[in-house]
Write an enzyme that holds these catalytic residues in place. Sequence first.
Site, PDB file in Angstrom:
ATOM      1  N   ASP A  12       0.811  -1.214   0.000  1.00 59.23           N
ATOM      2  CA  ASP A  12       0.000   0.000   0.000  1.00 59.23           C
ATOM      3  C   ASP A  12       0.844   1.264   0.000  1.00 59.23           C
ATOM      4  O   ASP A  12       0.336   2.357   0.244  1.00 59.23           O
ATOM      5  CB  ASP A  12      -0.962   0.012   1.191  1.00 59.23           C
ATOM      6  CG  ASP A  12      -0.280  -0.287   2.513  1.00 59.23           C
ATOM      7  OD1 ASP A  12       0.961  -0.343   2.537  1.00 59.23           O
ATOM      8  OD2 ASP A  12      -0.984  -0.466   3.516  1.00 59.23           O
ATOM      9  N   TRP A 170       7.260   0.911   2.170  1.00 59.93           N
ATOM     10  CA  TRP A 170       6.969   2.296   1.837  1.00 59.93           C
ATOM     11  C   TRP A 170       8.248   3.026   1.396  1.00 59.93           C
ATOM     12  O   TRP A 170       8.672   4.003   2.023  1.00 59.93           O
ATOM     13  CB  TRP A 170       6.301   3.003   3.016  1.00 59.93           C
ATOM     14  CG  TRP A 170       4.854   2.668   3.173  1.00 59.93           C
ATOM     15  CD1 TRP A 170       4.285   1.431   3.106  1.00 59.93           C
ATOM     16  CD2 TRP A 170       3.775   3.589   3.401  1.00 59.93           C
ATOM     17  NE1 TRP A 170       2.930   1.512   3.286  1.00 59.93           N
ATOM     18  CE2 TRP A 170       2.589   2.825   3.475  1.00 59.93           C
ATOM     19  CE3 TRP A 170       3.706   4.962   3.553  1.00 59.93           C
ATOM     20  CZ2 TRP A 170       1.340   3.403   3.702  1.00 59.93           C
ATOM     21  CZ3 TRP A 170       2.472   5.547   3.781  1.00 59.93           C
ATOM     22  CH2 TRP A 170       1.302   4.764   3.853  1.00 59.93           C
ATOM     23  N   TYR A 209       4.440  -0.896  25.087  1.00 61.24           N
ATOM     24  CA  TYR A 209       3.444  -1.115  24.047  1.00 61.24           C
ATOM     25  C   TYR A 209       2.086  -0.569  24.480  1.00 61.24           C
ATOM     26  O   TYR A 209       1.632  -0.789  25.607  1.00 61.24           O
ATOM     27  CB  TYR A 209       3.287  -2.612  23.749  1.00 61.24           C
ATOM     28  CG  TYR A 209       4.371  -3.195  22.871  1.00 61.24           C
ATOM     29  CD1 TYR A 209       4.737  -2.573  21.688  1.00 61.24           C
ATOM     30  CD2 TYR A 209       5.013  -4.378  23.220  1.00 61.24           C
ATOM     31  CE1 TYR A 209       5.722  -3.123  20.871  1.00 61.24           C
ATOM     32  CE2 TYR A 209       5.991  -4.937  22.412  1.00 61.24           C
ATOM     33  CZ  TYR A 209       6.347  -4.306  21.238  1.00 61.24           C
ATOM     34  OH  TYR A 209       7.317  -4.845  20.426  1.00 61.24           O
ATOM     35  N   GLY A 210       1.441   0.167  23.590  1.00 63.72           N
ATOM     36  CA  GLY A 210       0.071   0.606  23.811  1.00 63.72           C
ATOM     37  C   GLY A 210      -0.098   1.853  24.642  1.00 63.72           C
ATOM     38  O   GLY A 210      -1.230   2.229  24.955  1.00 63.72           O
TER      39      GLY A 210
END
Length: 722
Positions: A12, A170, A209-210
């Site tokens: 993408d 990317w 994380y998070g």
Amino acid sequence: METRYSTCVFCDGGCAVKAEFEGDCMRVGPADRAFPAFCSKARLIDEYRLHPDRLTKPLKNVGERGNPSWQEISWDQALDEIAERLHTVVETYGAPAVAFAEMPLNVGFGGITRRFMSRLGSPNYTAPTALCMGNTAQVHRAAYGWFSLPNWEATDCVVYFGQHRDEERWPAEYLALKGALARGASLIVVDPRETPTAKLATHHLRIRYGTDAALALGWLHVIIEEGLYDRAFVESQCLGFDDLAQRVAAYPPARVAEICGIDEEAVCTTARVYARAHAAIIPWGVVGDMQRNSTSLLQAQCALRAICGFLNTSERVLGPSVGGVTNAELSRFDWLPADKRALQLGCDTHPLLTFAASSLYREANERAGVPYEPDILAESCSCDPATLFRAMRGEGPYPVKALFSVANNTTMSYAGQQGIVDAFMGQDLVVVFEHWMTPTACLADYVLPGDMWAERDVLGSAFDVGPGFVAGQAFREPVGACKNWYYVVKGLADRLGFAEDFPWEDEHALYDWRLAPLGVTWDDLVRQGGAANELVAIGKFVTPSGSVELKSSVLEQLGFDPLPAYEEPTDPASDGTYPYILFAGSRDRKSYNTNLHQIPSLRAEEPEPRLFINPADARDEALEEGQWCVVESAYGQVELMVHLDEAQPVGTLRIPHGWWKPEAATSQAKLESARLHNDGMLFPDANWNLDPAQGVPNLRGGIHGRVRARSSLSSAASAEGD
């Protein structure tokens, strides 16, 4: 020598490519030698399209679902039978019992599927962008009225939340990042891992994380407390600043440092670096899309851009456009009456991506002169995936009995994978448009062979973000009997009595109709490379208030907290039985989500799905490099190959996304390989694990797991020859 141009969709990243032809010889390279955004996958067009396992003829399952027996049939037979069975579902259950899961990027058409659904009378459409950029766009819309895009050429400060970019992931953005760093830009990387991108950083914050949302709230606290914000912009363009200031007062650097597991001074220093930059950017990254606190993180990022004065300078907010027919305009959402919209699955539970939220912008669109209902990144008017799958299992407000999986491996693309498989098992009709016999295709009644990106002429973009139209030319003819998606939609529309609403004989006639208001044809577009619409509200904010909404009226009207906050993710199973924190969504360099595992040259470089584990944790678990192991959560398990990685934080396990074994000999083995290796088996789609407003699952910290050596070969692994 003939030269054709297109956009690569092997991932993408959207790199511009060209193909040069001398006779039958095709040489593929970057479209612009001065900006050579190009990875190794882009040269594998013929290896992909001519692969012996490529689906090239329509198939009908004459066996049982999940234990198929495939029969080759003609396109006419396939479309006749699908239309008849679709009509039966609509007559029996109503049009909302028909759902579509589509990835527009992979088919090259935006809007045409939604047009078919609008005519049919079903609001139940979803795309993988529901948890990957499309959901981000809806939070940006609530704050700004549209998605924001970074100006890489102007930036002097880049902030990455978890992104890792290189020549294979990317590459266009990787080149832009390298250019910015060469000009002297600072780089702040927020990532628990020390990736190669993080090693380039001026400041690397290795948060837990998070906890990204907590960090962003801490930055806002510092910037407001120290008066580092753009007072003139805030006073003239923003609403809700005082409420935001009061909210972030609860997130002083000391508290944020404790939450994130980093040094307090690092919170303050990086906040000041960002605020004092002349042209800072926070580019999109998928890490922010798959968290329990996703909405709050994205809101806080939006607030940072706004209060520091970076909007419409280094961060551009474009907005809807008029002129050539946009994807949203083609969708004809106005054909869906209010009673059908009210039936959209998830509009009452996780509504930010649904028609319930879209309707709140009606007056803003009218003020801006937008004559249609905008749809940003295919997710402004979509149903909630988890609610859809429940309805497919008979657990919803009404049954869903027909599912079209269009160019996305639906069963492997969301959390709660086994529940999605169970949902497919209860359908009266499953149609899959694909290149391969994927695990999802193994559950279908009909598998329709689709063209691939280098075999089609494409009027881009498939998503409404910017106002431009671009021509993507076919490099090769479709293999076998492969067709494009418009051929399928047109064929079904004609058979169901919708021909007058799909009057275009083929895709080129459709393209000419869409471009006609600009005074150009498809052939003109090919010659000139592109054409632009008019932006109806450039520099303005198409929000309900017409201002930047730091306190979101949209979220408030939908019944949610209008301001960002941090909530510690929880797991009911976190009782010590599962001592590790799981992080999912790791993308391999040589694949794209669930695709490209078929390609030998790529597979040779990444042959197996790997678990990233810190060597200290591996020693505690008696695991060695290259050993097969089992990773378990309370919700499922997967089998992965151990990879020792010093960059992986102690006490955490990094799980890859999208793994299955295409070489598995039977349909049952292909489906089982997805159960064995894909991250969707470990993460639940229960409401407690979803971002409340968006419905995106938490895959980025909060779910606990454990790991052990695989004691013996599983039956499926044995069948695959592991």
